[in-house]
Motif scaffolding. Structure first.
Motif, PDB file in Angstrom:
ATOM      1  N   SER A  61      -1.975   3.080   0.041  1.00  0.00           N
ATOM      2  CA  SER A  61      -2.238   4.715  -0.201  1.00  0.00           C
ATOM      3  C   SER A  61      -2.974   4.955   0.910  1.00  0.00           C
ATOM      4  CB  SER A  61      -3.496   5.064  -1.245  1.00  0.00           C
ATOM      5  OG  SER A  61      -2.480   3.995  -2.076  1.00  0.00           O
ATOM      6  N   ARG A  62      -3.019   6.673   1.119  1.00  0.00           N
ATOM      7  CA  ARG A  62      -3.552   6.997   2.373  1.00  0.00           C
ATOM      8  C   ARG A  62      -3.050   8.593   2.240  1.00  0.00           C
ATOM      9  NH1 ARG A  62       1.057   5.598   1.517  1.00  0.00           N
ATOM     10  NH2 ARG A  62       1.004   3.692   3.435  1.00  0.00           N
ATOM     11  N   VAL A  63      -4.733   9.200   2.512  1.00  0.00           N
ATOM     12  CA  VAL A  63      -4.378  10.889   2.714  1.00  0.00           C
ATOM     13  C   VAL A  63      -3.214  11.628   3.338  1.00  0.00           C
ATOM     14  CG1 VAL A  63      -5.862  13.269   2.404  1.00  0.00           C
ATOM     15  CG2 VAL A  63      -6.465  10.268   2.097  1.00  0.00           C
ATOM     16  N   VAL A  64      -2.041  12.607   2.667  1.00  0.00           N
ATOM     17  CA  VAL A  64      -1.530  13.283   3.560  1.00  0.00           C
ATOM     18  C   VAL A  64      -1.584  14.917   2.966  1.00  0.00           C
ATOM     19  CG1 VAL A  64       0.626  11.416   3.542  1.00  0.00           C
ATOM     20  CG2 VAL A  64       1.020  12.832   1.650  1.00  0.00           C
ATOM     21  N   PHE A  76       5.174  17.226   2.687  1.00  0.00           N
ATOM     22  CA  PHE A  76       4.975  16.377   3.346  1.00  0.00           C
ATOM     23  C   PHE A  76       5.042  15.957   4.032  1.00  0.00           C
ATOM     24  CE2 PHE A  76       5.345  12.071   3.294  1.00  0.00           C
ATOM     25  CZ  PHE A  76       5.565  11.513   1.968  1.00  0.00           C
ATOM     26  N   PHE A  77       4.493  15.986   5.639  1.00  0.00           N
ATOM     27  CA  PHE A  77       4.797  15.407   6.757  1.00  0.00           C
ATOM     28  C   PHE A  77       4.571  14.501   7.568  1.00  0.00           C
ATOM     29  CE2 PHE A  77       6.103  20.107   5.921  1.00  0.00           C
ATOM     30  CZ  PHE A  77       7.463  20.285   7.058  1.00  0.00           C
ATOM     31  N   THR A  78       4.834  13.661   8.333  1.00  0.00           N
ATOM     32  CA  THR A  78       4.457  12.516   8.800  1.00  0.00           C
ATOM     33  C   THR A  78       5.886  11.272   9.494  1.00  0.00           C
ATOM     34  OG1 THR A  78       3.497  11.450   8.186  1.00  0.00           O
ATOM     35  CG2 THR A  78       5.893  10.856   7.460  1.00  0.00           C
ATOM     36  N   ASN A  79       5.308  10.694  10.064  1.00  0.00           N
ATOM     37  CA  ASN A  79       5.955   9.937  11.556  1.00  0.00           C
ATOM     38  C   ASN A  79       6.762   8.948  10.021  1.00  0.00           C
ATOM     39  OD1 ASN A  79       7.003   7.689  13.273  1.00  0.00           O
ATOM     40  ND2 ASN A  79       5.465   8.812  14.796  1.00  0.00           N
ATOM     41  N   ARG A  83       4.017   3.505   8.901  1.00  0.00           N
ATOM     42  CA  ARG A  83       3.817   2.302   8.148  1.00  0.00           C
ATOM     43  C   ARG A  83       4.533   2.450   6.930  1.00  0.00           C
ATOM     44  NH1 ARG A  83      -1.263  -0.387   5.699  1.00  0.00           N
ATOM     45  NH2 ARG A  83       0.643  -2.060   3.790  1.00  0.00           N
ATOM     46  N   LYS A  84       4.286   4.015   6.322  1.00  0.00           N
ATOM     47  CA  LYS A  84       4.417   4.842   4.796  1.00  0.00           C
ATOM     48  C   LYS A  84       6.017   4.880   4.831  1.00  0.00           C
ATOM     49  CE  LYS A  84       1.789   8.579   5.659  1.00  0.00           C
ATOM     50  NZ  LYS A  84       1.569   8.290   7.200  1.00  0.00           N
ATOM     51  N   GLY A  85       6.036   5.223   6.335  1.00  0.00           N
ATOM     52  CA  GLY A  85       7.854   5.976   6.542  1.00  0.00           C
ATOM     53  C   GLY A  85       8.577   4.789   6.145  1.00  0.00           C
ATOM     54  N   GLN A 141       2.597   6.521  15.840  1.00  0.00           N
ATOM     55  CA  GLN A 141       1.855   6.161  13.946  1.00  0.00           C
ATOM     56  C   GLN A 141       1.674   5.146  13.665  1.00  0.00           C
ATOM     57  OE1 GLN A 141       2.245   8.820  10.564  1.00  0.00           O
ATOM     58  NE2 GLN A 141       0.507  10.034  10.763  1.00  0.00           N
ATOM     59  N   SER A 142       0.834   4.290  13.560  1.00  0.00           N
ATOM     60  CA  SER A 142       0.784   2.919  12.478  1.00  0.00           C
ATOM     61  C   SER A 142       1.066   1.797  13.314  1.00  0.00           C
ATOM     62  CB  SER A 142       1.335   2.924  11.236  1.00  0.00           C
ATOM     63  OG  SER A 142       1.737   4.340  10.226  1.00  0.00           O
ATOM     64  N   GLN A 143       1.263   2.502  14.599  1.00  0.00           N
ATOM     65  CA  GLN A 143       1.144   1.462  15.582  1.00  0.00           C
ATOM     66  C   GLN A 143       0.381   0.631  15.881  1.00  0.00           C
ATOM     67  OE1 GLN A 143       4.763   1.560  18.220  1.00  0.00           O
ATOM     68  NE2 GLN A 143       5.883   1.850  16.520  1.00  0.00           N
TER      69      GLN A 143
HETATM   70  C1  LIG Z   1      -7.808  14.447   4.654  1.00  0.00           C
HETATM   71  C2  LIG Z   1      -6.500  14.176   5.762  1.00  0.00           C
HETATM   72  C3  LIG Z   1      -4.924  14.300   5.710  1.00  0.00           C
HETATM   73  C4  LIG Z   1      -3.950  13.825   6.590  1.00  0.00           C
HETATM   74  N1  LIG Z   1      -3.356  14.651   6.499  1.00  0.00           N
HETATM   75  C5  LIG Z   1      -1.645  13.329   6.977  1.00  0.00           C
HETATM   76  C6  LIG Z   1      -0.982  13.614   7.310  1.00  0.00           C
HETATM   77  O1  LIG Z   1      -0.051  15.667   6.377  1.00  0.00           O
HETATM   78  N2  LIG Z   1       0.328  13.649   7.473  1.00  0.00           N
HETATM   79  C7  LIG Z   1       0.200  12.261   7.968  1.00  0.00           C
HETATM   80  O2  LIG Z   1       1.161  11.011   8.976  1.00  0.00           O
HETATM   81  N3  LIG Z   1      -0.622  11.771   7.745  1.00  0.00           N
HETATM   82  C8  LIG Z   1      -2.418  11.965   7.744  1.00  0.00           C
HETATM   83  N4  LIG Z   1      -3.298  11.279   7.711  1.00  0.00           N
HETATM   84  C9  LIG Z   1      -3.668  10.245   7.456  1.00  0.00           C
HETATM   85  C10 LIG Z   1      -3.048   9.366   7.078  1.00  0.00           C
HETATM   86  O3  LIG Z   1      -4.386   9.307   6.273  1.00  0.00           O
HETATM   87  C11 LIG Z   1      -2.515   8.229   7.830  1.00  0.00           C
HETATM   88  O4  LIG Z   1      -3.885   7.383   8.027  1.00  0.00           O
HETATM   89  C12 LIG Z   1      -1.680   7.744   8.953  1.00  0.00           C
HETATM   90  O5  LIG Z   1      -0.662   8.921   7.945  1.00  0.00           O
HETATM   91  C13 LIG Z   1      -1.021   6.847   8.253  1.00  0.00           C
HETATM   92  O6  LIG Z   1      -0.798   6.132   7.689  1.00  0.00           O
HETATM   93  P1  LIG Z   1       0.312   4.733   7.329  1.00  0.00           P
HETATM   94  O7  LIG Z   1      -0.450   3.726   8.721  1.00  0.00           O
HETATM   95  O8  LIG Z   1      -0.485   4.458   5.822  1.00  0.00           O
HETATM   96  O9  LIG Z   1       1.895   5.431   7.353  1.00  0.00           O
HETATM   97  C14 LIG Z   1      -4.413  12.661   7.004  1.00  0.00           C
HETATM   98  C15 LIG Z   1      -5.725  12.351   6.405  1.00  0.00           C
HETATM   99  C16 LIG Z   1      -6.410  13.164   6.208  1.00  0.00           C
HETATM  100  C17 LIG Z   1      -7.991  11.907   5.880  1.00  0.00           C
END
Ligand SMILES: Cc1cc2nc3c(=O)[nH]c(=O)nc-3n(C[C@H](O)[C@H](O)[C@H](O)COP(=O)(O)O)c2cc1C
Length: 219
Positions: A61-64, A76-79, A83-85, A141-143
């Motif tokens: 789990s993590r916040v996005v 939501f947007f990310t890499n 890890r999540k990707g 991200q995540s590396q």
């Molecule tokens: C308030 C808050 C907002 C976040 N928003 C995002 C987001 O929109 N996208 C994102 O990739 N990571 C966001 N993060 C960071 C993620 O929680 C996480 O550290 C990152 O995505 C790597 O996660 P993973 O290694 O599980 O893929 C946010 C963290 C916090 C605390």
């Protein structure tokens, strides 16, 4: 010695939620609660906890931040290589959780994810501040990385790299191919409103033959 955590307990009394009161469209109900969290100035009203599992079936789990909400789902947007990707590539099912302590509310959502279109990712990426775009472009991200300094140096390399025009910074940072959006297409919702003496309200929406059925669960 007394356990210091045992006595941490809050009485919930801000409101109630009934099956009659909720919008029959759960995405509209979610939109309403997010708007109310914004109006109440809850911190990070659009933050949601995203849980995924990969091939090992171990949840993480993590916040996005939620960046889009419409009849298609929640974006939501990310890499994509994070890890999540990688987990979503092997198992597209995910859960998301909103929690607004000030309103004594949580929303649990389960569904299947899909990538949004490249155009949708480009539009959002281009709307981000240049610093955020640079960070997305240089961060694997995540590396594992050697140090914070390593990241700072990557920014430096980017800004003197070939073809990079300092004066046109804003225009020059394009969305990396491995960065973009996901949409969660919900199949299940739970709207939770804290109640007095732990008699909380739990209103569930589940997909049955393409329609939403509404039921109540015991707290
Ligand atoms: C308030 C808050 C907002 C976040 N928003 C995002 C987001 O929109 N996208 C994102 O990739 N990571 C966001 N993060 C960071 C993620 O929680 C996480 O550290 C990152 O995505 C790597 O996660 P993973 O290694 O599980 O893929 C946010 C963290 C916090 C605390």
């Amino acid at each position: 010695m007394q356990n210091p955590f045992h006595s941490i307990r809050q009485q919930y009394s801000r409101g109630t939620l009934s099956e009659e009161q909720v919008n029959t469209d759960p995405l509209k109900q979610l939109e309403l609660w997010i708007k109310e969290a914004m109006e109440a100035e809850c911190p990070e009203p659009t933050a949601m906890i995203l849980s995924t599992t990969g091939t090992d079936l171990r949840p993480s789990s993590r916040v996005v931040l939620m960046k889009g909400l419409d009849e298609q789902g929640i974006t939501f947007f990310t890499n994509y290589d994070s890890r999540k990707g990688l987990q979503l590539a092997s198992n597209p099912y995910a859960s998301i959780l909103f929690f607004w302590p000030d309103l004594e509310r949580q929303v649990r959502i389960e569904g299947v994810t899909e990538r949004v279109s490249k155009m949708e990712s480009d539009i959002y990426f281009d709307s981000r501040p240049v610093e955020s775009r640079i960070s997305a472009a240089i961060s694997p991200q995540s590396q594992e990385i050697p140090s914070r300094q390593w990241l700072v140096e990557r920014i430096g390399e980017l800004s003197i790299g070939p073809g990079f025009n300092r004066g046109l910074q804003e225009l020059s940072i394009k969305r990396p191919e491995n960065w973009g959006g996901y949409r969660v297409i919900p199949e299940y919702f739970e709207f939770w409103q804290g109640g007095e003496d732990r008699l909380h309200d739990r209103v569930i929406f589940a997909q049955v033959c393409g329609n939403w059925s509404i039921v109540r669960l015991a707290p």
